[in-house]
Scaffold this active site. Structure first.
Site, PDB file in Angstrom:
ATOM      1  CB  THR A 215      -9.274  43.157 -10.864  1.00 24.29           C
ATOM      2  OG1 THR A 215      -8.555  43.235 -11.681  1.00 24.29           O
ATOM      3  CG2 THR A 215     -10.101  42.118 -10.712  1.00 24.29           C
TER       4      THR A 215
ATOM      5  CB  SER B 284      -6.180  46.856 -14.266  1.00 23.59           C
ATOM      6  OG  SER B 284      -6.894  45.800 -15.499  1.00 23.59           O
ATOM      7  CD  GLN B 285     -11.743  46.714  -9.426  1.00 24.78           C
ATOM      8  OE1 GLN B 285     -12.856  46.657  -9.164  1.00 24.78           O
ATOM      9  NE2 GLN B 285     -11.209  45.356 -10.348  1.00 24.78           N
TER      10      GLN B 285
ATOM     11  CG  ASP C 237      -5.027  45.424 -22.051  1.00 26.09           C
ATOM     12  OD1 ASP C 237      -5.270  44.416 -21.919  1.00 26.09           O
ATOM     13  OD2 ASP C 237      -4.151  45.742 -21.846  1.00 26.09           O
TER      14      ASP C 237
ATOM     15  CG  HIS D 291      -3.832  44.516 -18.934  1.00 27.19           C
ATOM     16  ND1 HIS D 291      -4.741  45.598 -19.059  1.00 27.19           N
ATOM     17  CD2 HIS D 291      -4.181  44.538 -17.824  1.00 27.19           C
ATOM     18  CE1 HIS D 291      -5.486  45.610 -18.142  1.00 27.19           C
ATOM     19  NE2 HIS D 291      -5.073  44.846 -17.389  1.00 27.19           N
TER      20      HIS D 291
END
Length: 225
Positions: free
Chosen positions: A27, A104-105, A189, A201
């Site tokens: 993101t 992540s995303q 995280d 993260h």
């Protein structure tokens, strides 16, 4: 419907790489591979003739810096982009072995795209796997770094996290391709687990990159690539 002459098809096939890596950023990261980049580069350096491709999607969470697209819409757009790009490449190069690396995303959209099951957290109601059956059969390895869909107890979990991410899979969910997946997440995280240290993260490529590469290379070997 366009018909490709046999000679042209053979020429296109001859130009196809042995391995193709798809990468998806986190993101608000600028267009490119984002924090998945170092591991994408490791694969390219380790596999002669391999190529790579960025998944083109908003990677946004409502911030103006990434266009103001909501996180939910960004995930939906991302899953659609995964399906479109992976399926298109597989149609053009059906013998090429594929690798997915998401951060992540970016991990979430590959998780949704490769494992299916829908994503009601973001409004993705279809439970079908959007990557085609033909393309599914060519995905040798999928790496998810800091995946918000993480739940405890999955066979492919790596790291110290024993909790769920902020957009978790339903309890008991099983990815049909679990043996081809590794999902990296540590307890501090706040996105793939329930911690409060964002630096954790952001550090998975450095901490787990070599382990991810080893898994990918072993999987490629098993696929004959």
């Amino acid at each position: 419907m366009l018909t490709v002459p046999t000679a042209s098809f053979l020429l296109l096939s001859a130009l196809c790489p042995p391995v193709h890596v798809f990468g998806a950023r986190e993101t608000t990261a600028p267009p490119g591979f984002g924090s998945a980049g170092p591991v994408v580069d490791m694969v390219l350096s380790s596999v002669p003739g391999s190529t790579s491709e960025v998944i083109n999607y908003p990677a946004c969470g409502g911030q103006a810096s990434c266009g103001g697209v909501s996180y939910a819409q960004s995930v939906i757009d991302g899953v659609n982009a995964v399906a479109s790009q992976v399926n298109t490449f597989n149609t053009e190069c059906p013998s090429t072995v594929l690798v997915l690396i998401g951060y992540s995303q970016g991990g979430q959209i590959f998780d949704d795209g490769f494992c299916g099951g829908g994503d009601t957290n973001e409004g993705l109601t279809s439970t079908a796997i959007p990557i085609s059956t033909a393309a599914q059969s060519k995905v040798a390895a999928a790496i998810f770094f800091g995946d918000p869909r993480r739940i405890p107890g999955e066979s492919f979990n790596v790291g110290t996290c024993e909790a769920s991410g902020f957009a978790p899979r339903p309890a008991g969910f099983q990815c049909p391709f679990a043996s081809r997946v590794q999902s990296f997440c540590d307890a501090p995280d706040p996105f793939c687990c329930n911690g409060d240290d964002q630096a954790v993260h952001e550090g998975y490529a450095a901490e787990y990159g070599s382990q991810a590469l080893s898994f990918i290379l072993n999987q490629l070997s098993a696929f004959g690539a």
